[in-house]
Design an enzyme around this catalytic site. Structure first.
Site, PDB file in Angstrom:
ATOM      1  N   HIS A  21     -41.348  19.949 -11.927  1.00  0.00           N
ATOM      2  CA  HIS A  21     -40.827  21.322 -11.798  1.00  0.00           C
ATOM      3  C   HIS A  21     -41.954  22.280 -11.393  1.00  0.00           C
ATOM      4  O   HIS A  21     -41.773  23.119 -10.516  1.00  0.00           O
ATOM      5  CB  HIS A  21     -40.245  21.813 -13.137  1.00  0.00           C
ATOM      6  CG  HIS A  21     -39.043  21.062 -13.620  1.00  0.00           C
ATOM      7  ND1 HIS A  21     -38.957  20.522 -14.880  1.00  0.00           N
ATOM      8  CD2 HIS A  21     -37.857  20.783 -13.022  1.00  0.00           C
ATOM      9  CE1 HIS A  21     -37.779  19.944 -15.035  1.00  0.00           C
ATOM     10  NE2 HIS A  21     -37.091  20.083 -13.919  1.00  0.00           N
ATOM     11  N   LYS A  45     -25.562  20.884 -26.862  1.00  0.00           N
ATOM     12  CA  LYS A  45     -25.912  20.482 -28.228  1.00  0.00           C
ATOM     13  C   LYS A  45     -26.989  19.403 -28.256  1.00  0.00           C
ATOM     14  O   LYS A  45     -27.698  19.241 -29.219  1.00  0.00           O
ATOM     15  CB  LYS A  45     -24.658  19.994 -28.954  1.00  0.00           C
ATOM     16  CG  LYS A  45     -23.635  21.100 -29.159  1.00  0.00           C
ATOM     17  CD  LYS A  45     -22.930  20.980 -30.504  1.00  0.00           C
ATOM     18  CE  LYS A  45     -22.136  22.216 -30.867  1.00  0.00           C
ATOM     19  NZ  LYS A  45     -21.120  22.598 -29.866  1.00  0.00           N
ATOM     20  N   ARG A  94     -36.257  14.264  -5.610  1.00  0.00           N
ATOM     21  CA  ARG A  94     -37.295  13.274  -5.885  1.00  0.00           C
ATOM     22  C   ARG A  94     -37.056  11.983  -5.122  1.00  0.00           C
ATOM     23  O   ARG A  94     -37.976  11.331  -4.667  1.00  0.00           O
ATOM     24  CB  ARG A  94     -37.348  12.951  -7.382  1.00  0.00           C
ATOM     25  CG  ARG A  94     -37.856  14.077  -8.232  1.00  0.00           C
ATOM     26  CD  ARG A  94     -37.534  13.843  -9.678  1.00  0.00           C
ATOM     27  NE  ARG A  94     -36.091  13.729  -9.851  1.00  0.00           N
ATOM     28  CZ  ARG A  94     -35.475  13.730 -11.007  1.00  0.00           C
ATOM     29  NH1 ARG A  94     -36.167  13.768 -12.116  1.00  0.00           N
ATOM     30  NH2 ARG A  94     -34.164  13.657 -11.080  1.00  0.00           N
ATOM     31  N   SER A 132     -37.172  15.130 -16.981  1.00  0.00           N
ATOM     32  CA  SER A 132     -37.204  15.659 -18.350  1.00  0.00           C
ATOM     33  C   SER A 132     -36.685  14.606 -19.329  1.00  0.00           C
ATOM     34  O   SER A 132     -37.222  14.438 -20.424  1.00  0.00           O
ATOM     35  CB  SER A 132     -36.335  16.918 -18.453  1.00  0.00           C
ATOM     36  OG  SER A 132     -36.811  17.917 -17.593  1.00  0.00           O
TER      37      SER A 132
END
Ligand code: PNS
Length: 168
Positions: A21, A45, A94, A132
């Site tokens: 990022h 959540k 990517r 991530s």
């Protein structure tokens, strides 16, 4: 005279921000007058970091970049981009595997607002496998994430992973 400045929005979950990022944002900051890093606020959540934490990490990382702004958004991205008077949405690509989903989103966003262009940018090769999701997994299992995320993210991930390990 109309404002001719090129404003780009770089939207994402950033849970957490990675060096991939950061690489895209730095490239965007050179191409555009201003790049707004827009953190999605939709309550997920399963997110590891809440919106406030993600924003604070990103602001710390880009504190020395005057044309990088960190903000949050909810609802439709295209509405947010319009409100911010952005002409461009930046997304990182990517690998070919990213392409199908990204193309669908770009075309849907174009359907919703034809005057906002999606621009795809490739991160440096060393970040093409960094996500991530994988960074969180490796950190949670005690693996090294050095060089894959900025130092502020690494230390916060370490804290989270240690808390997690102590609980189980
Ligand atoms: O980092 P991510 O999770 O790949 O980012 C996805 C994001 C936030 C760019 C996408 O989910 C999004 O734009 N959400 C906002 C809702 C929206 O506008 N949906 C229609 C997009 S075609």
């Amino acid at each position: 005279m109309a404002d001719q400045s090129r404003v780009a929005v770089y939207p994402g979950s950033f849970d957490p921000p990675t060096n991939g990022h950061v690489d895209i944002i730095e490239r965007g900051a050179k191409l555009f007058d201003r790049i707004v890093v827009a953190v999605l606020t939709n309550a997920d959540k399963k997110a590891l970091f809440d919106t406030v934490e993600r924003v604070s990490m990103l602001r710390e990382i880009f504190s020395g970049h005057p044309n990088v702004e960190v903000d949050t958004f909810g609802g439709l991205l295209i509405e947010y981009a319009r409100r911010r008077r952005a002409n461009v949405i930046v997304r990182g690509l990517r690998a070919v595997s990213d392409f199908e989903y990204e193309m669908q989103m770009a075309l849907m966003n174009r359907h919703l607002s034809a005057d906002i262009e999606t621009v795809f940018m490739m991160p440096a090769e060393q970040y093409t496998y960094v996500s991530s999701r994988l960074v969180k997994e490796v950190a949670a299992l005690g693996g090294s994430i050095t060089g894959l995320v900025p130092p502020v993210v690494e230390s916060r991930l370490r804290d989270r992973s240690l808390v997690h390990q102590r609980r189980v």
